[in-house]
Design a protein around this motif. Sequence first.
Motif, short mmCIF file in Angstrom:
data_model
loop_
_atom_site.label_atom_id
_atom_site.label_comp_id
_atom_site.label_asym_id
_atom_site.label_seq_id
_atom_site.Cartn_x
_atom_site.Cartn_y
_atom_site.Cartn_z
N ARG A 209 0.82 -1.22 0.00
CA ARG A 209 0.00 0.00 0.00
C ARG A 209 0.85 1.27 0.00
N TYR A 210 2.02 1.21 0.60
CA TYR A 210 2.85 2.40 0.72
C TYR A 210 3.94 2.48 -0.36
N TYR A 211 3.83 1.65 -1.37
CA TYR A 211 4.80 1.72 -2.46
C TYR A 211 4.54 3.01 -3.26
N PRO A 212 5.55 3.90 -3.42
CA PRO A 212 5.34 5.21 -4.06
C PRO A 212 5.34 5.12 -5.58
N SER A 213 4.33 4.51 -6.14
CA SER A 213 4.32 4.28 -7.59
C SER A 213 4.27 5.57 -8.39
N SER A 214 3.67 6.63 -7.85
CA SER A 214 3.55 7.88 -8.60
C SER A 214 4.73 8.82 -8.36
N GLN A 215 5.69 8.42 -7.52
CA GLN A 215 6.82 9.29 -7.19
C GLN A 215 8.12 8.86 -7.85
N ILE A 216 8.11 7.71 -8.53
CA ILE A 216 9.33 7.14 -9.11
C ILE A 216 9.25 7.22 -10.63
N CYS A 217 10.37 7.53 -11.24
CA CYS A 217 10.44 7.53 -12.71
C CYS A 217 10.56 6.09 -13.19
N SER A 218 9.64 5.67 -14.04
CA SER A 218 9.64 4.29 -14.53
C SER A 218 10.78 4.01 -15.50
N ALA A 219 11.45 5.05 -15.99
CA ALA A 219 12.54 4.87 -16.96
C ALA A 219 13.90 4.75 -16.28
N CYS A 220 14.21 5.65 -15.34
CA CYS A 220 15.54 5.65 -14.73
C CYS A 220 15.52 5.29 -13.24
N GLY A 221 14.34 5.27 -12.63
CA GLY A 221 14.24 4.90 -11.21
C GLY A 221 14.46 6.04 -10.25
N ALA A 222 14.55 7.27 -10.74
CA ALA A 222 14.76 8.42 -9.85
C ALA A 222 13.53 8.65 -8.99
N HIS A 223 13.75 8.99 -7.71
CA HIS A 223 12.66 9.23 -6.77
C HIS A 223 12.47 10.74 -6.66
N PHE B 180 3.86 13.45 -15.84
CA PHE B 180 5.06 13.16 -15.05
C PHE B 180 6.28 13.55 -15.88
N ARG B 181 7.14 14.39 -15.31
CA ARG B 181 8.37 14.83 -15.98
C ARG B 181 9.55 14.52 -15.07
N CYS B 182 10.50 13.78 -15.59
CA CYS B 182 11.69 13.43 -14.81
C CYS B 182 12.81 14.40 -15.15
N PRO B 183 13.34 15.15 -14.17
CA PRO B 183 14.42 16.10 -14.46
C PRO B 183 15.76 15.44 -14.73
N CYS C 149 16.33 12.15 -16.41
CA CYS C 149 16.47 11.51 -17.72
C CYS C 149 15.60 12.16 -18.79
N GLY C 150 14.76 13.10 -18.40
CA GLY C 150 13.93 13.81 -19.37
C GLY C 150 12.68 13.05 -19.79
N THR C 151 12.35 11.93 -19.13
CA THR C 151 11.15 11.18 -19.48
C THR C 151 9.90 12.01 -19.18
N GLN C 152 8.96 11.96 -20.11
CA GLN C 152 7.71 12.70 -19.95
C GLN C 152 6.56 11.82 -20.41
N MET C 153 5.61 11.56 -19.52
CA MET C 153 4.45 10.73 -19.87
C MET C 153 3.31 11.05 -18.91
N GLN C 154 2.16 10.47 -19.17
CA GLN C 154 1.03 10.67 -18.27
C GLN C 154 1.34 10.08 -16.89
N ARG C 155 0.86 10.76 -15.89
CA ARG C 155 1.15 10.35 -14.53
C ARG C 155 0.63 8.94 -14.23
N ASP C 156 -0.60 8.63 -14.67
CA ASP C 156 -1.18 7.31 -14.43
C ASP C 156 -0.40 6.23 -15.15
N LEU C 157 0.08 6.51 -16.36
CA LEU C 157 0.86 5.53 -17.11
C LEU C 157 2.18 5.24 -16.42
N ASN C 158 2.84 6.28 -15.92
CA ASN C 158 4.10 6.08 -15.21
C ASN C 158 3.88 5.23 -13.95
#
Length: 370
Positions: free
Chosen positions: A317-331, A342-345, A347-356
């Motif tokens: 339940r406490y896994y921060p799925s919306s706080q982690i970049c799915s491409a590089c793993g940055a928190h 969702f924009r990762c500063p 690696c530059g990944t940009q996608m919908q928040r729900d998809l990430n």
Amino acid sequence: MNQLETVLYRTYVYRLYPTAEQQTMLADRFDFEDENYNAMARRINELYGQHAHKADAETAIRQYSISCPGIDYQGSLDHTRKELFQAVQKLWQGSYNKIYSRPVTRNHRCFYFKTMAVSEFHIIVPTIGTILRDTHRPLPVGAKALSGQIFYSSYEGRYYAHILIVYTAKLPAPITPVLYDRAIGLDYAQDGLYRDSNGHSAEYPGFAAKSKPKREALQQALSRAHTGSRRWRALRAKLAKLDRHTQNQRRDWQYKQSKRLLQNHDLIATENLDFVGMKRQNPRLTPKIEDNQYPAFLQKLQSKAIMQGKRVVRVDRYYPSSQICSACGAHLGKLPLAFSIFRCPQCGTQMQRDLNAAKNILHEGLRQAK
């Protein structure tokens, strides 16, 4: 395919057609359960008002006794105690203000049976006899009825039996290893029910929202009708029919959606959310959460997955799925809900928040499944 012999517990629901004499006997059973529940509830509310400890309320429930004419009456009393133990827990936690009594005029009345048998066309209840039932769903071979509840809907004038059965079945062994392209992650969404890790939305129609105007019109007409009149009873029956139709639509859609997911995937990773806390924190979300019925959908998904040898993994339940970049793993930390992209500063990944979030849930589910 390897098969495993498994003991399964399931609940089967049947509509009943009791005779007039059996209806009178069932009404006495309903009164018995309600009277015991209300008596214990009054005592618990008194103790809560006196600022007593929770242990005192639990002791009062255990010490409550009444002469029971049969084993099923005693089973009903034990079942009522279990319900009140759960209510006491929520009352002392602050979830409840008090335990409300059960009025005789409420929609659903019920009685718990400790022993119950099922034949081809009937259910057999001690002291009441054989009650005719629907035959739309035969029981599995070798199934044994453990217990059951009979419900009466005063709005519809219908009787239903919920029967807990146990039986042994040979099920497929879980599929291992799970291939990445045969796994999917689901992120809960208020609109559409969920978004998967492939970017697709479930597009749940929202049946309760669609029926809301008709429901409000019926409720308004019901409020103007004289209580107990023929028009009042007819409107109440129409309202119950509309609610039952909405529930059946939702249930049918959830079964079909779970079937489509399991046809193409061997592992499904989902969130484990606290919907009670979400409704308490933001009451405006309550109608949508109640309409979506996401926990009921996951339950159907889990049941079908077990029968097919597939897996449904619920991440912490406490896994921060919306706080982690799915491409590089940055928190990145907690992000405001207003940010839908969702924009990762790093690696530059940009996608919908729900998809990430769905992609992160998939990665975590695959890690737990190893």
